[in-house]
Design an enzyme around this catalytic site. Structure first.
Site, mmCIF file in Angstrom:
data_model
loop_
_atom_site.group_PDB
_atom_site.id
_atom_site.type_symbol
_atom_site.label_atom_id
_atom_site.label_comp_id
_atom_site.label_asym_id
_atom_site.label_seq_id
_atom_site.Cartn_x
_atom_site.Cartn_y
_atom_site.Cartn_z
ATOM 1 N N SER A 61 62.652 71.872 49.870
ATOM 2 C CA SER A 61 63.165 73.199 49.521
ATOM 3 C C SER A 61 62.653 74.325 50.404
ATOM 4 O O SER A 61 63.179 75.442 50.310
ATOM 5 C CB SER A 61 62.845 73.528 48.067
ATOM 6 O OG SER A 61 63.813 72.950 47.244
ATOM 7 N N LYS A 64 65.311 75.961 52.267
ATOM 8 C CA LYS A 64 66.205 76.962 51.672
ATOM 9 C C LYS A 64 65.950 78.344 52.270
ATOM 10 O O LYS A 64 66.879 79.146 52.416
ATOM 11 C CB LYS A 64 66.020 76.991 50.151
ATOM 12 C CG LYS A 64 66.517 75.703 49.479
ATOM 13 C CD LYS A 64 66.105 75.623 48.010
ATOM 14 C CE LYS A 64 66.634 74.337 47.378
ATOM 15 N NZ LYS A 64 66.040 74.049 46.063
ATOM 16 N N TYR A 252 59.753 78.001 42.398
ATOM 17 C CA TYR A 252 60.430 77.472 41.213
ATOM 18 C C TYR A 252 60.091 78.327 39.997
ATOM 19 O O TYR A 252 59.930 79.545 40.120
ATOM 20 C CB TYR A 252 60.043 75.999 40.970
ATOM 21 C CG TYR A 252 60.125 75.134 42.211
ATOM 22 C CD1 TYR A 252 61.340 74.929 42.840
ATOM 23 C CD2 TYR A 252 59.003 74.528 42.747
ATOM 24 C CE1 TYR A 252 61.419 74.116 43.976
ATOM 25 C CE2 TYR A 252 59.083 73.721 43.876
ATOM 26 C CZ TYR A 252 60.298 73.531 44.480
ATOM 27 O OH TYR A 252 60.379 72.750 45.587
ATOM 28 N N VAL A 270 59.309 70.107 47.440
ATOM 29 C CA VAL A 270 58.718 68.950 46.768
ATOM 30 C C VAL A 270 58.150 67.913 47.737
ATOM 31 O O VAL A 270 57.530 66.941 47.313
ATOM 32 C CB VAL A 270 59.682 68.263 45.767
ATOM 33 C CG1 VAL A 270 60.035 69.184 44.618
ATOM 34 C CG2 VAL A 270 60.924 67.735 46.457
HETATM 35 N N1 GLU Z 1 66.014 67.865 48.278
HETATM 36 C C1 GLU Z 1 65.434 68.260 47.055
HETATM 37 C C2 GLU Z 1 66.469 68.329 45.960
HETATM 38 O O1 GLU Z 1 67.479 68.902 46.145
HETATM 39 C C3 GLU Z 1 64.742 69.550 47.244
HETATM 40 C C4 GLU Z 1 63.989 69.903 46.054
HETATM 41 C C5 GLU Z 1 62.803 70.783 46.310
HETATM 42 O O2 GLU Z 1 62.077 70.683 47.290
HETATM 43 O O3 GLU Z 1 62.634 71.628 45.438
HETATM 44 O O4 GLU Z 1 66.314 67.811 44.907
#
Ligand code: GLU
Length: 316
Positions: A61, A64, A252, A270
Site C-alpha cells: 500500500s 498508493k 489504515y 502490509v
Molecule cells: N496489495 C494489498 C491489498 O490490496 C495491499 C494492502 C496493503 O498494503 O494495505 O490487499
C-alpha cells in the site's frame, strides 16, 4: 545520526516478534519477520541508514502514495477527485461496506483499496519502452519509472515488481475483485475491470528498500523538489495533497493514533514498509514485516514515533 538509527533498530528487533507477517497474500508470509531497517534522507541529499535498510520488499500500500502523486501530475486533480474522496474512513484498508452505504457515491480516499483501484485505473501507459506490453503492464511500467525518479534511483537501477508476490496476490484477490466490480457498477472504473486490477497488483508488488522510501519521503518533505539534485519533480500542490492524505489516512484505521504519537504524514504497506515526510527536515523509510493487528509494521511505527520525539519532527 547513524548511532540514533542503530539504537532504534536494536530496540525494534526486540519488538518484532510482537507481530506477524501478513498472510492473506501467501507470499508475504514467507518473509523473515525479524528484519528491521531504517533510513533517513535529509535536505542536503545525505542518506543515513541502519539495519536491513537495503533489503528490498514489496511496497504494497505504500504504492498508493506514489500512484496518487503520479496520476495527479499526469491527469490533474479533477480526474482523481471526481471519482475518489479525500476523507478518512476509520475502516480497514480493504473494507467494501461504505461503497454501498455512503452518500458520497465513491471511495472515501485514495489510500484505501477501493480508492487506490480507481487511481490505478487512471494510470497512464508508459510512453516508450513498452512496445508489445499489455495495457496493465504498460501502466505499471509508467508508474515504476516515476517511482524510480521519485526515489532518486539512477537510470541503470530500474524498479521491478516481485513476480511471486504479484502472482500470489493475483491468485487470492477475491475481495479486491469484489471491490473493483462494485466500482465498475458505480461507474467509477473506465475500461476493463481485470486490467485495472492487474495494474493495481503490479504496483503493490513493486520492490523498494527503506533507503528508497526515505528519499521519496524527502521529496515530499521538500514539496516536490528532490534534495539530492535540486530538481523539481512534483508540483507543490501534488506533494501537499499526497502528504495531507497520508496524514489523515496513511496508516489504515491506525492513522489517528499514529498522528498523535508521531505527528508525521506517513504511508504504510502490509509488506512492512512505511514512508514518512517531515516538512523541510527529512524523509524517513522504515521496514519491518511483522505487523500489528491493523496492518502496520510494529518496528516501523515504533521507530518513527521514537525518531519524531528524538529529532522533534512533529509536524501536526
Ligand atoms: N496489495 C494489498 C491489498 O490490496 C495491499 C494492502 C496493503 O498494503 O494495505 O490487499
Amino acid at each position: 545520526m547513524k548511532e540514533l538509527l542503530e539504537t532504534l533498530v536494536r530496540e525494534s528487533r526486540a519488538l518484532a516478534p510482537g507481530g506477524a507477517c501478513a498472510s492473506y497474500i501467501p507470499a508475504l508470509a514467507a518473509v523473515d519477520p525479524g528484519l528491521v531497517g531504517l533510513a533517513l534522507a535529509d535536505g542536503e541529499g545525505h542518506l543515513f541508514e541502519a539495519g536491513d535498510s537495503r533489503v528490498r520488499f514489496s511496497i504494497q500500500s505504500v504504492s498508493k502514495a506514489f500512484a496518487l502523486a503520479y496520476v495527479l501530475e499526469e491527469r490533474g486533480e479533477d480526474a482523481v477527485f471526481s471519482r475518489v474522496g479525500k476523507e478518512p474512513t476509520g475502516d480497514p484498508f480493504n473494507s467494501i461496506i461504505r461503497l454501498e452505504t455512503s452518500r458520497l457515491g465513491k471511495p472515501y480516499n485514495p489510500m484505501i483499496n477501493a480508492g487506490a483501484i480507481v487511481v490505478a485505473s487512471l494510470l497512464p501507459e508508459a510512453v516508450a519502452g513498452s512496445g508489445g506490453a499489455s495495457e496493465p503492464s504498460a501502466r505499471a511500467a509508467g508508474l515504476r519509472s516515476f517511482v524510480g525518479r521519485a526515489c532518486g534511483r539512477g537510470s541503470g537501477d530500474a524498479v521491478t515488481s516481485d513476480e511471486t508476490v504479484y502472482a500470489s496476490e493475483r491468485g487470492t484477490a477475491n475481495r479486491n475483485r469484489s471491490i473493483a466490480w462494485f466500482l465498475k457498477e458505480l461507474g467509477l472504473l473506465d475500461g476493463d475491470v481485470e486490467e485495472s486490477l492487474e495494474a493495481y497488483f503490479l504496483q503493490c508488488s513493486m520492490l523498494l528498500d527503506a533507503a528508497d522510501l526515505a528519499r521519496a519521503g524527502s521529496l515530499l518533505a521538500y514539496d516536490g523538489v528532490a534534495p539530492w539534485s535540486g530538481e523539481r519533480l512534483l508540483a507543490v500542490r501534488t506533494a501537499r495533497i499526497v502528504k495531507s492524505l497520508m496524514a489523515t489516512c496513511g496508516l489504515y484505521d491506525g492513522s489517528g493514533e499514529f498522528g498523535v504519537d508521531a505527528g508525521l504524514p506517513a504511508k504504510s504497506g502490509v509488506g512492512g514498509g512505511i514512508l514518512a515526510a517531515a516538512k523541510r527536515r527529512c524523509g524517513i523509510g522504515s521496514f519491518g514485516p511483522a505487523l500489528d493487528p491493523r496492518g502496520n509494521s510494529v518496528a516501523g511505527t515504533h521507530m518513527l514515533k521514537r525518531l519524531s520525539a528524538e529529532l522533534d519532527l512533529f509536524a501536526l
